[in-house]
Design an enzyme around this catalytic site. Structure first.
Site, PDB file in Angstrom:
ATOM      1  N   GLU A 121      -7.085   4.977   7.339  1.00  0.00           N
ATOM      2  CA  GLU A 121      -6.894   6.390   6.973  1.00  0.00           C
ATOM      3  C   GLU A 121      -8.112   6.916   6.208  1.00  0.00           C
ATOM      4  O   GLU A 121      -8.486   8.082   6.335  1.00  0.00           O
ATOM      5  CB  GLU A 121      -5.593   6.536   6.159  1.00  0.00           C
TER       6      GLU A 121
ATOM      7  N   HIS B 258      -9.633   1.324   4.484  1.00  0.00           N
ATOM      8  CA  HIS B 258      -8.378   1.531   5.220  1.00  0.00           C
ATOM      9  C   HIS B 258      -8.636   2.521   6.355  1.00  0.00           C
ATOM     10  O   HIS B 258      -9.439   3.443   6.205  1.00  0.00           O
ATOM     11  CB  HIS B 258      -7.300   2.061   4.272  1.00  0.00           C
TER      12      HIS B 258
ATOM     13  N   ASN C  70       0.871  -1.181   0.000  1.00  0.00           N
ATOM     14  CA  ASN C  70       0.000   0.000   0.000  1.00  0.00           C
ATOM     15  C   ASN C  70       0.904   1.224   0.000  1.00  0.00           C
ATOM     16  O   ASN C  70       1.440   1.602   1.029  1.00  0.00           O
ATOM     17  CB  ASN C  70      -0.891  -0.041   1.250  1.00  0.00           C
ATOM     18  N   TRP C  71       1.063   1.814  -1.173  1.00  0.00           N
ATOM     19  CA  TRP C  71       2.011   2.938  -1.297  1.00  0.00           C
ATOM     20  C   TRP C  71       1.455   4.225  -0.680  1.00  0.00           C
ATOM     21  O   TRP C  71       2.169   5.195  -0.540  1.00  0.00           O
ATOM     22  CB  TRP C  71       2.345   3.179  -2.766  1.00  0.00           C
ATOM     23  N   LYS C  72       0.184   4.260  -0.387  1.00  0.00           N
ATOM     24  CA  LYS C  72      -0.473   5.469   0.141  1.00  0.00           C
ATOM     25  C   LYS C  72      -0.206   6.651  -0.801  1.00  0.00           C
ATOM     26  O   LYS C  72      -0.068   6.444  -2.001  1.00  0.00           O
ATOM     27  CB  LYS C  72      -0.023   5.736   1.576  1.00  0.00           C
TER      28      LYS C  72
ATOM     29  N   GLU D  24      -5.665  -4.685  10.498  1.00  0.00           N
ATOM     30  CA  GLU D  24      -4.648  -3.661  10.707  1.00  0.00           C
ATOM     31  C   GLU D  24      -4.961  -2.865  11.977  1.00  0.00           C
ATOM     32  O   GLU D  24      -5.742  -1.898  11.926  1.00  0.00           O
ATOM     33  CB  GLU D  24      -4.620  -2.692   9.515  1.00  0.00           C
TER      34      GLU D  24
ATOM     35  N   GLY E 157       2.235   2.494  10.695  1.00  0.00           N
ATOM     36  CA  GLY E 157       3.198   3.579  10.529  1.00  0.00           C
ATOM     37  C   GLY E 157       3.875   4.010  11.812  1.00  0.00           C
ATOM     38  O   GLY E 157       4.497   5.073  11.870  1.00  0.00           O
TER      39      GLY E 157
ATOM     40  N   GLY F  68       2.752  -1.047   4.310  1.00  0.00           N
ATOM     41  CA  GLY F  68       2.789   0.372   3.966  1.00  0.00           C
ATOM     42  C   GLY F  68       4.222   0.826   3.734  1.00  0.00           C
ATOM     43  O   GLY F  68       4.805   0.605   2.674  1.00  0.00           O
ATOM     44  N   GLY F  69       4.812   1.430   4.749  1.00  0.00           N
ATOM     45  CA  GLY F  69       6.146   2.039   4.640  1.00  0.00           C
ATOM     46  C   GLY F  69       7.185   1.149   3.973  1.00  0.00           C
ATOM     47  O   GLY F  69       7.922   1.603   3.089  1.00  0.00           O
TER      48      GLY F  69
ATOM     49  N   SER G 118       3.172  -1.908  10.373  1.00  0.00           N
ATOM     50  CA  SER G 118       4.612  -1.973  10.632  1.00  0.00           C
ATOM     51  C   SER G 118       5.228  -3.332  10.322  1.00  0.00           C
ATOM     52  O   SER G 118       6.096  -3.799  11.057  1.00  0.00           O
ATOM     53  CB  SER G 118       4.909  -1.549  12.076  1.00  0.00           C
TER      54      SER G 118
HETATM   55  P1  PGA Z   1       2.636   0.457   7.653  1.00  0.00           P
HETATM   56  O1  PGA Z   1       1.196   0.659   6.976  1.00  0.00           O
HETATM   57  O2  PGA Z   1       3.208  -0.852   7.117  1.00  0.00           O
HETATM   58  O3  PGA Z   1       3.439   1.647   7.216  1.00  0.00           O
HETATM   59  O4  PGA Z   1       2.428   0.383   9.128  1.00  0.00           O
HETATM   60  C1  PGA Z   1       0.311  -0.418   6.757  1.00  0.00           C
HETATM   61  C2  PGA Z   1      -0.968   0.069   6.132  1.00  0.00           C
HETATM   62  O5  PGA Z   1      -1.442   1.166   6.492  1.00  0.00           O
HETATM   63  O6  PGA Z   1      -1.556  -0.622   5.278  1.00  0.00           O
END
Ligand code: PGA
Length: 255
Positions: free
Chosen positions: A96, A94, A9-11, A166, A172, A233-234, A212
């Protein structure tokens, strides 16, 4: 048998040029058929990423979609628009989207139904806040989200979905749930799916962990019986880290 899925997930990261550069790096990695890999770039980079992928086995995903096909919905993107670009998976709900953009379970439910009808695969995200976790409400929260987000869908439709657990406090933050904690909640989610479908389906639905995930904790997470891969994500923004996570999922077939 459930094939592990590692989805990046590149956001809101990567211009088209950066996105293509990352895909070129990822294409240098090798993994077998035992693991499925997907990347979910921002909408603006979907076409370039699709082209850069060429005949790579990496699948293309999107991070969101709206529940109407066309019309006066400024700023939104529809299912036919994504399908035209070769998108196969769509992240829905998600945290967010829920917390920054106010998406409700009702909206996520409409989106899930729409995506399923199109033949694309929803990756439905659920998870609790730190406060909810501290008040011991994790199970209530994920149950409410799953029941409401899947409302009205048939067992056959639900079977095609991917669920991602999640915990919001782990996204994050560098603070992942322990493998045992994540497995316990994912096992609980599998139980909810068993109630909602006919039992057999719960064993075939893939449930990912997200929050994470890094090469350093991936191995322990993927050793768990209920964890079928990760939404990353990251670490999905760095080719060496994403490939490191994929490596740990290869070879794990569950069921
Ligand atoms: P993260 O994000 O790996 O940076 O914690 C995961 C996500 O939001 O899908």
């Amino acid at each position: 048998m459930r094939k592990p899925l590692i989805a990046g997930n590149w956001k809101m990261n990567n211009t088209c040029a950066q996105a293509v550069g990352l895909i070129e790096e990822l294409k240098k990695g090798h993994w077998g058929d035992e693991v499925e890999v997907a990347v979910c770039p921002p909408f603006t980079a979907l076409r370039d990423v699709k082209q850069a992928l060429g005949n790579s086995p990496i699948r293309l995903g999107a991070q969101n979609v709206y529940c109407e096909d066309a019309g006066a919905f400024t700023g939104e993107v529809s299912v036919p628009m994504l399908k035209e670009l070769g998108v196969e998976l769509v992240i829905l709900g998600h945290s967010e989207r829920r917390n920054v953009f106010g998406e409700t379970d009702g909206l996520v439910n409409k989106k899930a139904a729409k995506v399923l009808k199109s033949g694309m695969v929803p990756i439905l995200c659920v998870g609790e806040t730190l406060e909810e976790r501290e008040q011991d409400k994790t199970q209530d929260v994920v149950r409410r989200q799953i029941v409401q987000d899947l409302n009205g869908l048939t067992g056959e439709e639900i079977e095609k979905m991917v669920i991602a657990y999640e915990p919001i406090w782990a996204i994050g933050t560098g603070r992942s749930a322990t493998a045992a904690e994540a497995d316990r909640v994912i096992g609980y989610i599998r139980g909810i799916l068993e109630d909602l479908t006919d039992g057999r389906l719960a064993q075939t639905i893939r449930i990912l962990y997200g929050g994470s995930v890094k090469p350093g904790n991936a191995e322990a997470l993927f050793e768990m019986p209920h964890i079928d891969g990760a939404l990353v994500g990251g670490a999905s923004l760095k080719a060496n880290e994403f490939l490191g996570i994929i490596k740990y999922a290869a070879g794990k077939e569950i069921g």
